[in-house]
Write a protein that holds these residues in place. Sequence first.
Motif, PDB file in Angstrom:
ATOM      1  N   TYR A   1       4.254  39.141  56.567  1.00 18.98           N
ATOM      2  CA  TYR A   1       5.564  39.348  57.173  1.00 18.98           C
ATOM      3  C   TYR A   1       6.461  40.076  56.177  1.00 18.98           C
ATOM      4  O   TYR A   1       6.208  40.083  54.971  1.00 18.98           O
ATOM      5  CB  TYR A   1       6.237  38.005  57.509  1.00 18.98           C
ATOM      6  CG  TYR A   1       5.696  37.332  58.729  1.00 18.98           C
ATOM      7  CD1 TYR A   1       6.248  37.569  59.976  1.00 18.98           C
ATOM      8  CD2 TYR A   1       4.644  36.431  58.639  1.00 18.98           C
ATOM      9  CE1 TYR A   1       5.761  36.929  61.105  1.00 18.98           C
ATOM     10  CE2 TYR A   1       4.149  35.784  59.760  1.00 18.98           C
ATOM     11  CZ  TYR A   1       4.720  36.043  60.994  1.00 18.98           C
ATOM     12  OH  TYR A   1       4.239  35.406  62.106  1.00 18.98           O
ATOM     13  N   ARG A   2       7.533  40.668  56.680  1.00 16.99           N
ATOM     14  CA  ARG A   2       8.603  41.216  55.846  1.00 16.99           C
ATOM     15  C   ARG A   2       9.764  40.228  55.967  1.00 16.99           C
ATOM     16  O   ARG A   2      10.030  39.689  57.036  1.00 16.99           O
ATOM     17  CB  ARG A   2       9.034  42.603  56.319  1.00 16.99           C
ATOM     18  CG  ARG A   2       7.908  43.628  56.369  1.00 16.99           C
ATOM     19  CD  ARG A   2       7.039  43.704  55.144  1.00 16.99           C
ATOM     20  NE  ARG A   2       7.753  44.185  53.963  1.00 16.99           N
ATOM     21  CZ  ARG A   2       7.314  44.097  52.727  1.00 16.99           C
ATOM     22  NH1 ARG A   2       6.149  43.546  52.489  1.00 16.99           N
ATOM     23  NH2 ARG A   2       8.011  44.553  51.735  1.00 16.99           N
ATOM     24  N   LEU A   3      10.470  40.004  54.889  1.00 20.27           N
ATOM     25  CA  LEU A   3      11.519  38.988  54.822  1.00 20.27           C
ATOM     26  C   LEU A   3      12.912  39.597  54.960  1.00 20.27           C
ATOM     27  O   LEU A   3      13.237  40.580  54.296  1.00 20.27           O
ATOM     28  CB  LEU A   3      11.422  38.254  53.480  1.00 20.27           C
ATOM     29  CG  LEU A   3      12.576  37.310  53.134  1.00 20.27           C
ATOM     30  CD1 LEU A   3      12.654  36.155  54.122  1.00 20.27           C
ATOM     31  CD2 LEU A   3      12.420  36.800  51.714  1.00 20.27           C
ATOM     32  N   VAL A   4      13.716  38.959  55.808  1.00 23.62           N
ATOM     33  CA  VAL A   4      15.148  39.240  55.880  1.00 23.62           C
ATOM     34  C   VAL A   4      15.849  37.914  55.581  1.00 23.62           C
ATOM     35  O   VAL A   4      15.893  37.020  56.428  1.00 23.62           O
ATOM     36  CB  VAL A   4      15.568  39.773  57.265  1.00 23.62           C
ATOM     37  CG1 VAL A   4      17.089  39.991  57.311  1.00 23.62           C
ATOM     38  CG2 VAL A   4      14.824  41.045  57.601  1.00 23.62           C
ATOM     39  N   PRO A   5      16.355  37.741  54.358  1.00 24.95           N
ATOM     40  CA  PRO A   5      16.985  36.471  54.003  1.00 24.95           C
ATOM     41  C   PRO A   5      18.486  36.481  54.341  1.00 24.95           C
ATOM     42  O   PRO A   5      19.247  37.231  53.757  1.00 24.95           O
ATOM     43  CB  PRO A   5      16.769  36.380  52.492  1.00 24.95           C
ATOM     44  CG  PRO A   5      16.729  37.809  52.049  1.00 24.95           C
ATOM     45  CD  PRO A   5      16.184  38.602  53.202  1.00 24.95           C
TER      46      PRO A   5
ATOM     47  N   ASP B   1      12.141  43.020  53.579  1.00 26.60           N
ATOM     48  CA  ASP B   1      12.126  44.123  54.529  1.00 26.60           C
ATOM     49  C   ASP B   1      12.925  45.273  53.938  1.00 26.60           C
ATOM     50  O   ASP B   1      13.932  45.068  53.262  1.00 26.60           O
ATOM     51  CB  ASP B   1      12.744  43.661  55.858  1.00 26.60           C
ATOM     52  CG  ASP B   1      12.612  44.712  56.930  1.00 26.60           C
ATOM     53  OD1 ASP B   1      11.490  44.925  57.419  1.00 26.60           O
ATOM     54  OD2 ASP B   1      13.641  45.333  57.275  1.00 26.60           O
ATOM     55  N   GLU B   2      12.490  46.492  54.195  1.00 26.66           N
ATOM     56  CA  GLU B   2      13.162  47.637  53.601  1.00 26.66           C
ATOM     57  C   GLU B   2      14.616  47.755  54.036  1.00 26.66           C
ATOM     58  O   GLU B   2      15.428  48.351  53.336  1.00 26.66           O
ATOM     59  CB  GLU B   2      12.398  48.923  53.864  1.00 26.66           C
ATOM     60  CG  GLU B   2      12.178  49.231  55.316  1.00 26.66           C
ATOM     61  CD  GLU B   2      11.194  50.381  55.525  1.00 26.66           C
ATOM     62  OE1 GLU B   2      11.507  51.238  56.353  1.00 26.66           O
ATOM     63  OE2 GLU B   2      10.143  50.400  54.870  1.00 26.66           O
ATOM     64  N   SER B   3      14.985  47.149  55.154  1.00 27.83           N
ATOM     65  CA  SER B   3      16.372  47.207  55.627  1.00 27.83           C
ATOM     66  C   SER B   3      17.331  46.435  54.722  1.00 27.83           C
ATOM     67  O   SER B   3      18.541  46.679  54.762  1.00 27.83           O
ATOM     68  CB  SER B   3      16.481  46.662  57.063  1.00 27.83           C
ATOM     69  OG  SER B   3      16.193  45.270  57.091  1.00 27.83           O
ATOM     70  N   VAL B   4      16.811  45.513  53.906  1.00 28.25           N
ATOM     71  CA  VAL B   4      17.672  44.725  53.013  1.00 28.25           C
ATOM     72  C   VAL B   4      17.342  44.902  51.541  1.00 28.25           C
ATOM     73  O   VAL B   4      18.056  44.399  50.677  1.00 28.25           O
ATOM     74  CB  VAL B   4      17.605  43.211  53.360  1.00 28.25           C
ATOM     75  CG1 VAL B   4      18.120  42.948  54.757  1.00 28.25           C
ATOM     76  CG2 VAL B   4      16.212  42.649  53.180  1.00 28.25           C
ATOM     77  N   ARG B   5      16.283  45.612  51.234  1.00 25.30           N
ATOM     78  CA  ARG B   5      15.792  45.714  49.864  1.00 25.30           C
ATOM     79  C   ARG B   5      16.843  46.261  48.902  1.00 25.30           C
ATOM     80  O   ARG B   5      16.931  45.832  47.765  1.00 25.30           O
ATOM     81  CB  ARG B   5      14.533  46.577  49.826  1.00 25.30           C
ATOM     82  CG  ARG B   5      13.803  46.456  48.498  1.00 25.30           C
ATOM     83  CD  ARG B   5      12.447  47.107  48.523  1.00 25.30           C
ATOM     84  NE  ARG B   5      11.562  46.332  49.381  1.00 25.30           N
ATOM     85  CZ  ARG B   5      10.619  46.859  50.141  1.00 25.30           C
ATOM     86  NH1 ARG B   5      10.449  48.159  50.172  1.00 25.30           N
ATOM     87  NH2 ARG B   5       9.850  46.099  50.875  1.00 25.30           N
ATOM     88  N   ASP B   6      17.668  47.206  49.327  1.00 28.89           N
ATOM     89  CA  ASP B   6      18.666  47.798  48.438  1.00 28.89           C
ATOM     90  C   ASP B   6      19.769  46.816  48.037  1.00 28.89           C
ATOM     91  O   ASP B   6      20.511  47.085  47.110  1.00 28.89           O
ATOM     92  CB  ASP B   6      19.295  49.037  49.093  1.00 28.89           C
ATOM     93  CG  ASP B   6      18.314  50.187  49.188  1.00 28.89           C
ATOM     94  OD1 ASP B   6      17.295  50.173  48.460  1.00 28.89           O
ATOM     95  OD2 ASP B   6      18.562  51.102  49.991  1.00 28.89           O
ATOM     96  N   ASN B   7      19.864  45.698  48.726  1.00 25.97           N
ATOM     97  CA  ASN B   7      20.887  44.688  48.412  1.00 25.97           C
ATOM     98  C   ASN B   7      20.508  43.807  47.239  1.00 25.97           C
ATOM     99  O   ASN B   7      21.296  42.954  46.825  1.00 25.97           O
ATOM    100  CB  ASN B   7      21.173  43.823  49.632  1.00 25.97           C
ATOM    101  CG  ASN B   7      21.707  44.615  50.790  1.00 25.97           C
ATOM    102  OD1 ASN B   7      22.352  45.644  50.612  1.00 25.97           O
ATOM    103  ND2 ASN B   7      21.454  44.149  52.005  1.00 25.97           N
ATOM    104  N   TYR B   8      19.297  43.995  46.686  1.00 24.72           N
ATOM    105  CA  TYR B   8      18.813  43.090  45.633  1.00 24.72           C
ATOM    106  C   TYR B   8      18.546  43.816  44.352  1.00 24.72           C
ATOM    107  O   TYR B   8      18.144  44.821  44.176  1.00 24.72           O
ATOM    108  CB  TYR B   8      17.549  42.365  46.106  1.00 24.72           C
ATOM    109  CG  TYR B   8      17.867  41.368  47.184  1.00 24.72           C
ATOM    110  CD1 TYR B   8      18.112  40.050  46.867  1.00 24.72           C
ATOM    111  CD2 TYR B   8      17.975  41.758  48.520  1.00 24.72           C
ATOM    112  CE1 TYR B   8      18.426  39.132  47.851  1.00 24.72           C
ATOM    113  CE2 TYR B   8      18.301  40.860  49.504  1.00 24.72           C
ATOM    114  CZ  TYR B   8      18.529  39.548  49.162  1.00 24.72           C
ATOM    115  OH  TYR B   8      18.849  38.646  50.134  1.00 24.72           O
TER     116      TYR B   8
END
Length: 94
Positions: free
Chosen positions: A63-67, A87-94
Motif C-alpha cells: 500500500y501507499r500511506l497517507v498519514p 504516497d507521492e501526493s504527501v511525500r513532499d511534506n516530509y
Amino acid sequence: MTKNETAHRFEMDVDGQIAIIVYEETHFKMTLLHTEVPPALEGKGAATAIIEKTLEYIEKNHYRLVPLCPMVVAYIKRHPEWKMILDESVRDNY
C-alpha cells in the motif's frame, strides 16, 4: 494486530485493552485517520506499537500511506525510514 475491515480499523490487544488506528482504504492507498489508546495504556508504548505494526502491514501489502493522524505523522517524522511507503501526493511534506 488485526485488520478489522468491517470497522475500518487496525486493532491490537494489549493486556486486555484494545488500541486502534482508524483507516480508509482505496486502490492500494491506506489513509490513517486516528490512533486511539485506552487511558490504561497511555505512556506504555501501545500507540507506538500499533503504529509500527500498521506501517509494517502497509509495507508488506504494497500500500501507499497517507498519514492524516497527528500521532502517525509525528512517528514518521521521528523515523524517516518510513518515508519510502508514503504516497507521492504527501511525500513532499516530509
